[in-house]
Design an enzyme around this catalytic site. Structure first.
Site, PDB file in Angstrom:
ATOM      1  N   LYS A 139       6.561   6.127  -8.524  1.00 40.52           N
ATOM      2  CA  LYS A 139       6.496   6.651  -7.151  1.00 40.52           C
ATOM      3  C   LYS A 139       7.053   8.083  -7.089  1.00 40.52           C
ATOM      4  CE  LYS A 139       4.470   3.217  -5.126  1.00 40.52           C
ATOM      5  NZ  LYS A 139       3.011   3.382  -4.908  1.00 40.52           N
ATOM      6  N   LEU A 182       5.811  -5.121   2.813  1.00 40.32           N
ATOM      7  CA  LEU A 182       4.962  -6.141   3.416  1.00 40.32           C
ATOM      8  C   LEU A 182       4.437  -7.084   2.356  1.00 40.32           C
ATOM      9  CD1 LEU A 182       2.927  -4.026   5.935  1.00 40.32           C
ATOM     10  CD2 LEU A 182       4.440  -5.905   6.462  1.00 40.32           C
ATOM     11  N   VAL A 183       4.022  -8.263   2.814  1.00 36.30           N
ATOM     12  CA  VAL A 183       3.448  -9.231   1.887  1.00 36.30           C
ATOM     13  C   VAL A 183       2.017  -8.799   1.557  1.00 36.30           C
ATOM     14  CG1 VAL A 183       2.833 -11.640   1.530  1.00 36.30           C
ATOM     15  CG2 VAL A 183       4.789 -11.064   2.979  1.00 36.30           C
ATOM     16  N   THR A 184       1.802  -8.390   0.324  1.00 37.12           N
ATOM     17  CA  THR A 184       0.435  -8.131  -0.163  1.00 37.12           C
ATOM     18  C   THR A 184       0.367  -8.750  -1.551  1.00 37.12           C
ATOM     19  OG1 THR A 184       0.989  -6.047  -1.252  1.00 37.12           O
ATOM     20  CG2 THR A 184       0.290  -5.887   1.045  1.00 37.12           C
ATOM     21  N   TYR A 210      13.260  -1.798  -7.762  1.00 36.59           N
ATOM     22  CA  TYR A 210      12.146  -1.018  -7.208  1.00 36.59           C
ATOM     23  C   TYR A 210      12.380   0.491  -7.384  1.00 36.59           C
ATOM     24  CZ  TYR A 210       7.877   0.027  -4.921  1.00 36.59           C
ATOM     25  OH  TYR A 210       6.598   0.499  -4.707  1.00 36.59           O
ATOM     26  N   PHE A 243      -2.832  -2.144   2.529  1.00 35.60           N
ATOM     27  CA  PHE A 243      -2.796  -0.895   3.288  1.00 35.60           C
ATOM     28  C   PHE A 243      -4.122  -0.140   3.251  1.00 35.60           C
ATOM     29  CE2 PHE A 243       1.886  -1.299   2.629  1.00 35.60           C
ATOM     30  CZ  PHE A 243       2.265  -1.205   3.960  1.00 35.60           C
ATOM     31  N   ALA A 280      -9.712   0.029  -1.116  1.00 32.46           N
ATOM     32  CA  ALA A 280     -10.057  -0.171   0.300  1.00 32.46           C
ATOM     33  C   ALA A 280     -10.186  -1.626   0.728  1.00 32.46           C
ATOM     34  CB  ALA A 280     -11.383   0.534   0.590  1.00 32.46           C
ATOM     35  N   SER A 281      -9.960  -2.579  -0.173  1.00 36.55           N
ATOM     36  CA  SER A 281     -10.388  -3.946   0.135  1.00 36.55           C
ATOM     37  C   SER A 281      -9.297  -4.882   0.632  1.00 36.55           C
ATOM     38  CB  SER A 281     -11.041  -4.558  -1.115  1.00 36.55           C
ATOM     39  OG  SER A 281     -10.163  -4.446  -2.216  1.00 36.55           O
TER      40      SER A 281
HETATM   41  P1  NAI Z   1      -3.071  -4.465  -2.581  1.00 40.29           P
HETATM   42  O1  NAI Z   1      -2.901  -5.253  -3.833  1.00 40.29           O
HETATM   43  O2  NAI Z   1      -3.237  -5.205  -1.296  1.00 40.29           O
HETATM   44  O3  NAI Z   1      -4.371  -3.503  -2.706  1.00 40.29           O
HETATM   45  C1  NAI Z   1      -4.715  -2.850  -3.868  1.00 40.29           C
HETATM   46  C2  NAI Z   1      -6.115  -2.260  -3.768  1.00 40.29           C
HETATM   47  O4  NAI Z   1      -6.394  -1.573  -4.999  1.00 40.29           O
HETATM   48  C3  NAI Z   1      -7.245  -3.294  -3.611  1.00 40.29           C
HETATM   49  O5  NAI Z   1      -8.248  -2.748  -2.774  1.00 40.29           O
HETATM   50  C4  NAI Z   1      -7.796  -3.431  -5.032  1.00 40.29           C
HETATM   51  O6  NAI Z   1      -9.157  -3.842  -5.118  1.00 40.29           O
HETATM   52  C5  NAI Z   1      -7.650  -1.997  -5.503  1.00 40.29           C
HETATM   53  N1  NAI Z   1      -7.624  -1.856  -6.964  1.00 40.29           N
HETATM   54  C6  NAI Z   1      -6.719  -2.336  -7.851  1.00 40.29           C
HETATM   55  N2  NAI Z   1      -7.039  -1.928  -9.099  1.00 40.29           N
HETATM   56  C7  NAI Z   1      -8.164  -1.173  -8.994  1.00 40.29           C
HETATM   57  C8  NAI Z   1      -8.979  -0.467  -9.911  1.00 40.29           C
HETATM   58  N3  NAI Z   1      -8.702  -0.425 -11.216  1.00 40.29           N
HETATM   59  N4  NAI Z   1     -10.074   0.166  -9.427  1.00 40.29           N
HETATM   60  C9  NAI Z   1     -10.394   0.142  -8.104  1.00 40.29           C
HETATM   61  N5  NAI Z   1      -9.647  -0.480  -7.192  1.00 40.29           N
HETATM   62  C10 NAI Z   1      -8.549  -1.136  -7.630  1.00 40.29           C
HETATM   63  O7  NAI Z   1      -1.867  -3.434  -2.551  1.00 40.29           O
HETATM   64  P2  NAI Z   1      -0.994  -2.760  -1.395  1.00 40.29           P
HETATM   65  O8  NAI Z   1       0.282  -3.486  -1.290  1.00 40.29           O
HETATM   66  O9  NAI Z   1      -1.801  -2.504  -0.175  1.00 40.29           O
HETATM   67  O10 NAI Z   1      -0.636  -1.382  -2.105  1.00 40.29           O
HETATM   68  C11 NAI Z   1      -1.322  -0.163  -1.889  1.00 40.29           C
HETATM   69  C12 NAI Z   1      -0.342   0.986  -2.040  1.00 40.29           C
HETATM   70  O11 NAI Z   1       0.671   0.858  -1.040  1.00 40.29           O
HETATM   71  C13 NAI Z   1       0.384   1.004  -3.401  1.00 40.29           C
HETATM   72  O12 NAI Z   1       0.553   2.329  -3.813  1.00 40.29           O
HETATM   73  C14 NAI Z   1       1.729   0.387  -3.066  1.00 40.29           C
HETATM   74  O13 NAI Z   1       2.755   0.769  -3.950  1.00 40.29           O
HETATM   75  C15 NAI Z   1       1.944   0.964  -1.678  1.00 40.29           C
HETATM   76  N6  NAI Z   1       2.964   0.283  -0.858  1.00 40.29           N
HETATM   77  C16 NAI Z   1       2.981  -1.107  -0.768  1.00 40.29           C
HETATM   78  C17 NAI Z   1       3.992  -1.728  -0.052  1.00 40.29           C
HETATM   79  C18 NAI Z   1       4.062  -3.220   0.070  1.00 40.29           C
HETATM   80  O14 NAI Z   1       5.104  -3.730   0.464  1.00 40.29           O
HETATM   81  N7  NAI Z   1       3.013  -3.940  -0.197  1.00 40.29           N
HETATM   82  C19 NAI Z   1       5.032  -0.938   0.646  1.00 40.29           C
HETATM   83  C20 NAI Z   1       4.841   0.486   0.576  1.00 40.29           C
HETATM   84  C21 NAI Z   1       3.859   1.061  -0.189  1.00 40.29           C
END
Ligand code: NAI
Length: 396
Positions: A243, A272-274, A234, A52, A48-49
């Protein structure tokens, strides 16, 4: 202290608390500007931090007045060392919810573990009774399996053959060829264990066993497909297998919560950039070209715009949720339109170090990257001393 970005490789090792707070406020303002969404009222966001997941928590709270519990894995600040950005984001989120009179509590720890699941269960029992929506948005390179105790590491590799293509170092702007050797040994299995659907199902099973899911409960996890340019690394690579597993797990979960009229969905989101995506080779070049074209067209979205659209135009319309032929929700529709993809292919072929800042939106990429760590926000004076020892009110 005065906090500046400090880079190590592709990672920024500092985060700015006021900038992170500004980021959260901007997202809240966006959600408020779009009006109310008739969404779920008791929401658990796992991951949640940042990215997305943070956008989902904000959309639930400020779009639907939801009570939210957020689970994440972030570093708190220590004397002389900043916290990780997700820590500051969550602290700011809780401050804003408090002002708005909304319930919000957070749990910081390894979501893959039994302990954190149990803590969450206890908190739900104590405060909310049941949950109406679980957003599963974890992105992690490692998982210690709660049953075997084995630590698995995911890899971002092609399957079958070595993959060679262009990539960009978004800091220097240097475009070069990169060769990534194919997965070997247990690479695929490990990546599926870390980023596939098993942990998502474990969460839902644990909540269900404790009677914490309300009638008509919904859960959503996020996936990505992307373009033919990136598919070797990917969607057809090791992460793509994870996935696939995640998407198949949605059907298993739906089956397991039929008796409470529950549904599990996968939403396919835009690139997106994350923090997670900037670690994947080739993707930054793709994103910088994509951003340029979508911004020109007026269809560019960040995490908050994507999730606002997911909630208001897919999940909570009061009508049947539109799904693709594989049963997935699609909010990557604007990214994958033919004309955008055709243009990217052409630009991709011509992209060089010399012309990328014109062909692509390298500056937009960098801005978004710095924004992840709380840098580069209007309204924040980065020359001022700031207090890095920020605490999250619901975490002792
Ligand atoms: P992000 O890196 O911004 O967020 C990850 C979150 O997971 C953070 O809140 C982090 O604290 C938490 N986290 C990581 N390991 C953890 C653990 N062991 N225990 C508890 N919390 C943990 O990642 P993002 O990019 O928002 O990705 C979220 C989802 O969206 C993923 O499934 C990703 O594949 C998917 N996604 C991302 C895209 C992108 O371009 N960034 C595009 C489409 C889907």
């Amino acid at each position: 202290m005065i906090i500046e970005p400090r880079m190590r490789g592709f990672i920024c090792t500092t985060a700015h608390p006021d900038g992170c707070a500004q980021n959260v406020k901007n997202q809240i303002e966006y959600i408020k500007s779009k009006g109310k969404i008739d969404g779920s009222k008791r929401v658990l966001v796992i991951g949640a931090s940042t990215g997305f997941g943070l956008a989902s928590r904000i959309t639930s709270a400020f779009g639907s007045n939801a009570s939210t519990i957020g689970v994440f894995f972030e570093k708190p600040p220590t004397e002389g060392r900043t916290a990780s950005p997700g820590w500051y984001n969550s602290a700011a989120f809780e401050m804003e919810t408090e002002k708005a009179g909304l319930y919000a509590k957070s749990i910081n720890g390894d979501a893959f573990s039994n302990e954190i699941k149990q803590q969450t269960i206890n908190l739900i029992k104590q405060d909310l009774g049941q949950i109406d929506l679980v957003i599963y948005s974890l992105a992690s390179p490692v998982r210690t399996h709660p049953v075997t105790g084995i630590t698995h590491r995911s890899v971002l590799k092609p399957i079958g053959d070595t993959y060679t293509n262009k990539t960009v170092d978004f800091h220097s702007g240097k475009v070069s060829d990169i060769s990534i050797s194919p997965s070997e040994g247990d690479d695929i299995e490990n990546t599926v264990i870390v980023m596939g659907g098993e942990d998502w199902k474990m969460w839902i099973d644990a909540l269900k066993e404790n009677n914490l899911l309300s009638d008509g409960f919904t859960t959503v996890s996020y996936s990505y497909i992307g373009s033919s340019l990136t598919e070797a690394v990917y969607r057809k690579g090791t992460i793509g297998r994870a996935k696939d597993h995640m998407e198949a797990t949605a059907f298993e979960i739906t089956d397991s919560i039929k008796n409470i009229h529950g549904k599990a969905y996968v939403s396919v989101n835009k690139a997106l950039v994350t923090q997670a995506s900037s670690a994947i080779p080739v993707i930054p070049l793709y994103i910088s070209l994509l951003y340029k074209l979508m911004k020109e067209e007026g269809t560019h979205e960040g995490c908050i715009e994507q999730i606002q659209r997911l909630y208001s135009q897919r999940l909570f319309t009061g009508k049947q949720i539109p799904l693709d032929e594989k049963g997935r929700i699609r909010i990557d529709d604007w990214e994958l339109t033919d004309h955008i993809q055709e243009k990217i292919s052409k630009l991709w072929a011509n992209a060089t170090t010399e012309n990328l800042s014109e062909l692509g939106d390298l500056e937009g990429y960098r801005n978004d990257f710095y924004n992840l760590f709380g840098f580069g926000f209007k309204g924040v004076d980065y020359k001022l001393e700031t207090n890095e020892m920020i605490h999250i009110s619901s975490i002792n």
